[in-house]
Each structure stands twice: as C-alpha cells, then as structure tokens.
Scaffold this motif. Structure first.
Motif, PDB file in Angstrom:
ATOM      1  N   UNK A  58       0.755  -1.196   0.022  1.00 37.68           N
ATOM      2  CA  UNK A  58       0.051  -0.039  -0.087  1.00 37.68           C
ATOM      3  C   UNK A  58       0.698   1.301   0.039  1.00 37.68           C
ATOM      4  N   UNK A  59       2.130   1.118   0.439  1.00 37.23           N
ATOM      5  CA  UNK A  59       2.772   2.360   0.212  1.00 37.23           C
ATOM      6  C   UNK A  59       2.972   2.925  -1.104  1.00 37.23           C
ATOM      7  N   UNK A  60       2.935   2.180  -2.050  1.00 41.66           N
ATOM      8  CA  UNK A  60       3.098   2.690  -3.643  1.00 41.66           C
ATOM      9  C   UNK A  60       1.784   3.327  -4.008  1.00 41.66           C
ATOM     10  N   UNK A  61       0.575   2.898  -3.900  1.00 44.32           N
ATOM     11  CA  UNK A  61      -0.454   3.452  -4.211  1.00 44.32           C
ATOM     12  C   UNK A  61      -0.605   4.965  -3.425  1.00 44.32           C
ATOM     13  N   UNK A  62      -0.188   4.924  -2.314  1.00 43.61           N
ATOM     14  CA  UNK A  62      -0.245   6.158  -1.248  1.00 43.61           C
ATOM     15  C   UNK A  62       0.536   7.271  -1.970  1.00 43.61           C
ATOM     16  N   UNK A  63       1.909   6.790  -2.178  1.00 43.33           N
ATOM     17  CA  UNK A  63       2.657   7.839  -3.027  1.00 43.33           C
ATOM     18  C   UNK A  63       2.365   8.163  -4.484  1.00 43.33           C
ATOM     19  N   UNK A  64       1.784   7.192  -5.071  1.00 47.70           N
ATOM     20  CA  UNK A  64       1.236   7.386  -6.285  1.00 47.70           C
ATOM     21  C   UNK A  64      -0.021   8.485  -6.048  1.00 47.70           C
ATOM     22  N   UNK A  65      -0.805   8.382  -5.274  1.00 44.05           N
ATOM     23  CA  UNK A  65      -1.716   9.598  -5.073  1.00 44.05           C
ATOM     24  C   UNK A  65      -1.204  10.846  -4.913  1.00 44.05           C
ATOM     25  N   UNK A  66      -0.390  11.041  -4.097  1.00 42.42           N
ATOM     26  CA  UNK A  66       0.507  12.156  -3.791  1.00 42.42           C
ATOM     27  C   UNK A  66       0.811  12.682  -4.920  1.00 42.42           C
ATOM     28  N   UNK A  67       1.627  11.985  -5.628  1.00 40.88           N
ATOM     29  CA  UNK A  67       2.377  12.469  -6.840  1.00 40.88           C
ATOM     30  C   UNK A  67       1.459  13.007  -7.819  1.00 40.88           C
ATOM     31  N   UNK A  68       0.380  12.207  -8.203  1.00 41.55           N
ATOM     32  CA  UNK A  68      -0.810  12.487  -9.059  1.00 41.55           C
ATOM     33  C   UNK A  68      -1.327  13.771  -8.751  1.00 41.55           C
ATOM     34  N   UNK A  69      -1.525  13.966  -7.409  1.00 38.65           N
ATOM     35  CA  UNK A  69      -2.272  15.430  -7.028  1.00 38.65           C
ATOM     36  C   UNK A  69      -1.323  16.459  -7.136  1.00 38.65           C
ATOM     37  N   UNK A  70       0.021  16.383  -6.993  1.00 39.62           N
ATOM     38  CA  UNK A  70       1.009  17.496  -6.966  1.00 39.62           C
ATOM     39  C   UNK A  70       0.914  17.705  -8.459  1.00 39.62           C
ATOM     40  N   UNK A  71       1.276  16.647  -9.257  1.00 38.01           N
ATOM     41  CA  UNK A  71       1.690  16.702 -10.803  1.00 38.01           C
ATOM     42  C   UNK A  71       0.302  17.352 -11.272  1.00 38.01           C
ATOM     43  N   UNK A  72      -0.903  17.148 -10.986  1.00 43.60           N
ATOM     44  CA  UNK A  72      -2.032  17.738 -11.501  1.00 43.60           C
ATOM     45  C   UNK A  72      -2.179  19.185 -11.337  1.00 43.60           C
ATOM     46  N   UNK A  73      -1.646  19.567 -10.067  1.00 44.53           N
ATOM     47  CA  UNK A  73      -1.638  21.115 -10.002  1.00 44.53           C
ATOM     48  C   UNK A  73      -0.713  21.936 -10.968  1.00 44.53           C
ATOM     49  N   UNK A  74       0.194  21.367 -11.725  1.00 46.86           N
ATOM     50  CA  UNK A  74       0.874  21.976 -12.845  1.00 46.86           C
ATOM     51  C   UNK A  74       0.335  21.503 -14.322  1.00 46.86           C
ATOM     52  N   UNK A  75      -0.825  20.669 -14.029  1.00 41.67           N
ATOM     53  CA  UNK A  75      -1.273  20.372 -15.364  1.00 41.67           C
ATOM     54  C   UNK A  75      -0.316  19.111 -16.157  1.00 41.67           C
ATOM     55  N   UNK A  76       0.297  18.263 -15.309  1.00 40.74           N
ATOM     56  CA  UNK A  76       1.033  17.386 -16.047  1.00 40.74           C
ATOM     57  C   UNK A  76       0.424  16.198 -15.743  1.00 40.74           C
ATOM     58  N   UNK A  77       0.661  15.129 -16.121  1.00 38.61           N
ATOM     59  CA  UNK A  77       0.006  13.781 -15.816  1.00 38.61           C
ATOM     60  C   UNK A  77       0.854  12.801 -15.490  1.00 38.61           C
ATOM     61  N   UNK A  78       0.517  11.733 -15.036  1.00 35.25           N
ATOM     62  CA  UNK A  78       1.431  10.770 -14.289  1.00 35.25           C
ATOM     63  C   UNK A  78       1.079   9.412 -14.923  1.00 35.25           C
ATOM     64  N   UNK A  79       1.939   8.258 -15.527  1.00 35.17           N
ATOM     65  CA  UNK A  79       1.854   7.147 -15.744  1.00 35.17           C
ATOM     66  C   UNK A  79       2.301   6.203 -14.706  1.00 35.17           C
ATOM     67  N   UNK A  80       1.605   5.468 -14.257  1.00 35.68           N
ATOM     68  CA  UNK A  80       2.325   4.263 -13.034  1.00 35.68           C
ATOM     69  C   UNK A  80       2.485   3.074 -13.708  1.00 35.68           C
ATOM     70  N   UNK A  81       3.947   2.540 -13.239  1.00 35.41           N
ATOM     71  CA  UNK A  81       4.282   1.234 -14.001  1.00 35.41           C
ATOM     72  C   UNK A  81       4.729   0.316 -12.744  1.00 35.41           C
ATOM     73  N   UNK A  82       4.034  -0.770 -12.601  1.00 35.56           N
ATOM     74  CA  UNK A  82       4.583  -1.763 -11.643  1.00 35.56           C
ATOM     75  C   UNK A  82       5.306  -2.718 -12.439  1.00 35.56           C
ATOM     76  N   UNK A  83       6.629  -2.786 -12.255  1.00 33.13           N
ATOM     77  CA  UNK A  83       7.455  -3.350 -13.399  1.00 33.13           C
ATOM     78  C   UNK A  83       7.755  -4.907 -12.592  1.00 33.13           C
ATOM     79  N   UNK A  84       7.118  -5.050 -11.453  1.00 33.66           N
ATOM     80  CA  UNK A  84       7.271  -6.697 -10.942  1.00 33.66           C
ATOM     81  C   UNK A  84       8.777  -6.959 -10.622  1.00 33.66           C
ATOM     82  N   UNK A  85       8.958  -8.302 -10.337  1.00 33.05           N
ATOM     83  CA  UNK A  85      10.264  -8.684 -10.289  1.00 33.05           C
ATOM     84  C   UNK A  85      10.909  -9.957 -11.273  1.00 33.05           C
TER      85      UNK A  85
END
Length: 338
Positions: A78-105
């Motif tokens: 759950x750490x990564x969804x929480x971080x992704x949510x924060x990053x997406x909110x901050x990026x959207x304030x600049x009208x930037x977008x975020x692509x999330x990639x879970x690369x696995x092992x």
C-alpha cells in the motif's frame, strides 16, 4: 562537427558553443538572462549540428503537458498507491500527468515495461528500485542522449545514471524509534529487514545499538521478502531463534502486520511480550489490532520533492555538473503495538 552516426545531444551543442548545458536550454527556449551574442552562438551551433531539442524541455517551457512515469516494484504494497496518489495530485496542480508502472520482479518483463515506458514519458521517477532496475533502461533513453529521459530516484540505491535523488533520513528516524523503545524499558531489540539487500534501516539500527551499548548478535536480525508473508516467516524465525527479544523494528508496515499476525497465532502478546514498530506510516496500520506503531514517511513531501526535481531538470535549473539531492525525515507515530 559531431559524429552524426549517433544522436546529437545538448552537451554537444554546449561544447561547440562554449557554454553550459543550462545556457543552451535557456537560449533555445527564449528564456531571459542570456545575452543576444550568446543566444546567437548557441542557435548557430544547434543548426550546425542539426540538433533537435528534447521535447520534454520544450513542453515545459511552452506550457504543454508533461508526462511523468512513476516506476514501482510491487503495487501490492500500500505504500506505493499512497505515494502515487500524492504524486498525481501534485502533478495535476501543474497540469502534468502521471503514468504508473508496476514492473514486478520478473527481469525480462520489467525490462520490456521500462523500454515501453520511456517512449511515452518526459521523465521517470523511480521509487524503491534497486540498481539493477535502473540498469535495465536502454542507453538511448537516459542521460546525455538527444531525447534522453531524466531519472529521479526516491529512496533507492545509488547509480551513476540517475540525475537526482530524494533521500530519507533513516538515522534520525530509527533513532527516534529506538529511543522510544529504550525509554519504555526494552533492551533485546531485534530487526526484520528486506531480503534483497542490507537496507539503510539496518545500518541505522546497528549504529544505534552500538552507540547505546545495547546487545547485538547475528541472531538479532532476520531477513525476508518485503511482503505480509515475508513478515510472517521472519517473525516465526525470530520466535525460534531469538526468544528473548522484547522488541522488533521492521523494514516496512506490510511486513510488520505479518509479524503481528504470527505473534498472535503463537500466543505472544504485543506489546506485552514484544513491542513492534514498522516503517512507512501506512493508513492500514491503524486498522489492525493492536494498531501499529510506525516510522512514517511523508508521501506528500516525497512526491513534492520528486516533482520539483523533475521541474528543475527539464527547465535547465538543475545544478550544473552534479546530481541534485534532497532529504525528507521520518516521523514516529506511536500507536498500540509499542
């Protein structure tokens, strides 16, 4: 004239014009504080080399949308969804977008996902990724290439290919956690760490025990997968190999919750028999019984640093000739488990 068999980079233009990379960026994007003579020299060098500016830098300056790729290794944490949510909110304030990639092992699958991702983004933010993950990136996708994608690392291993870092101050955070444990009478303090590599948490833990005269042996430390099941297995090993332990510091909250489950299953009271402190400060820590004491990482601060560093790199404001580094602190959240 540069060798045209390989892409011309902004560094090639800078060398030919006799200026810094930042000056080239400012000159080609019409930014102030550049003399007319310098601007003309840079433009002439760019024309001579047939240089095509990085589309990300142009987009940043001209107000078009920037796309950030956030690379994580396991979204089940759950750490990564929480971080992704924060990053997406901050990026959207600049009208930037975020692509999330879970690369696995899976190495080959991870390599394929990274190669696909770099063609779609203007910068990459990597979190929790080890050196071998960065090394999977193709050479023509990273620093110093004509269409290079800047790399910003959050709490990961050092690598020469990374442009900027956000570090977490584990010494102070682990110190606060262990101060809390010792103040409440604990002396036999174990640690459950990641199985991948010895983490900075482990270094801080060992240093604290040494400086405060607390006992440590190899039986004080346990390593397993960074998962709920990994925490369960590590706790089982701790019960068998270090039965005198009266407290344990755990690599992350997911493992700590697994440890709580194993202690309960084994009839070991938390915090009566053993105190447990996790790391990450996840919201789910307040939903288990007992509620989990944790060293919280401020995901919003981490995300803000990441976006600011990307902005600096793409706009040419990053320090010339060195990797920019920022730091964020850990905060101890005391709940019922310790």
């Amino acid at each position: 004239m540069a060798n045209m068999s390989s892409p011309v980079t902004i560094l090639d233009v800078a060398r030919l014009a006799g200026v810094s990379r930042q000056t080239v960026t400012r000159a080609l994007n019409g930014l102030p504080d550049i003399s007319a003579a310098t601007r003309e020299r840079v433009i002439a060098a760019a024309r001579e080399l047939n240089y095509r500016p990085n589309r990300a830098a142009q987009s940043l300056v001209r107000g078009r949308e920037i796309t950030i790729g956030l690379v994580v290794e396991d979204l089940r944490n759950p750490f990564y969804p929480e971080l992704a949510s924060a990053l997406s909110r901050i990026a959207s304030e600049r009208d930037w977008s975020v692509i999330l990639s879970d690369i696995g092992d899976d190495v080959e699958r991870a390599r394929s996902r990274l190669e696909s991702l770099v063609d779609r983004v203007d910068a990459l933010v990597l979190t929790g990724c080890r050196t071998d993950t960065v090394d999977m990136l193709p050479d023509d996708a990273i620093r110093g290439k004509a269409h290079g994608v800047p790399l910003v690392m959050l709490d990961g291993s050092a690598n020469d290919r990374v442009d900027a870092y956000v570090e977490i101050d584990y010494d102070a955070g682990v110190g606060a956690a262990l101060d809390h444990l010792t103040a409440t009478g604990h002396r036999q303090i174990a640690m459950i760490d990641s199985s991948h590599i010895a983490s900075p948490r482990q270094k801080s833990y060992r240093q604290y025990l040494r400086e405060h005269g607390l006992p440590w042996t190899e039986k004080s430390e346990f390593r397993n997968d960074e998962s709920h099941d990994g925490g369960t297995r590590a706790a089982r090993e701790l019960i068998e190999s270090f039965p005198s332990a009266d407290a344990v510091l755990v690599y992350n909250d997911v493992m700590a919750i697994g440890a709580l489950k194993e202690f309960a299953r084994s009839g070991i009271s938390v915090p009566g028999d053993i105190a447990v402190i996790g790391t990450d400060g996840l919201a789910v820590g307040a939903l288990v019984t007992p509620e989990l004491t944790s060293l919280a990482i401020d995901k919003t601060a981490l995300a803000q640093h990441a976006i600011d560093l990307v902005d600096n790199i793409l706009s040419g404001r990053a320090p010339a000739g060195k990797r920019e580094r920022r730091s964020t602190a850990l905060t101890l959240i005391v709940r019922d488990s310790a």
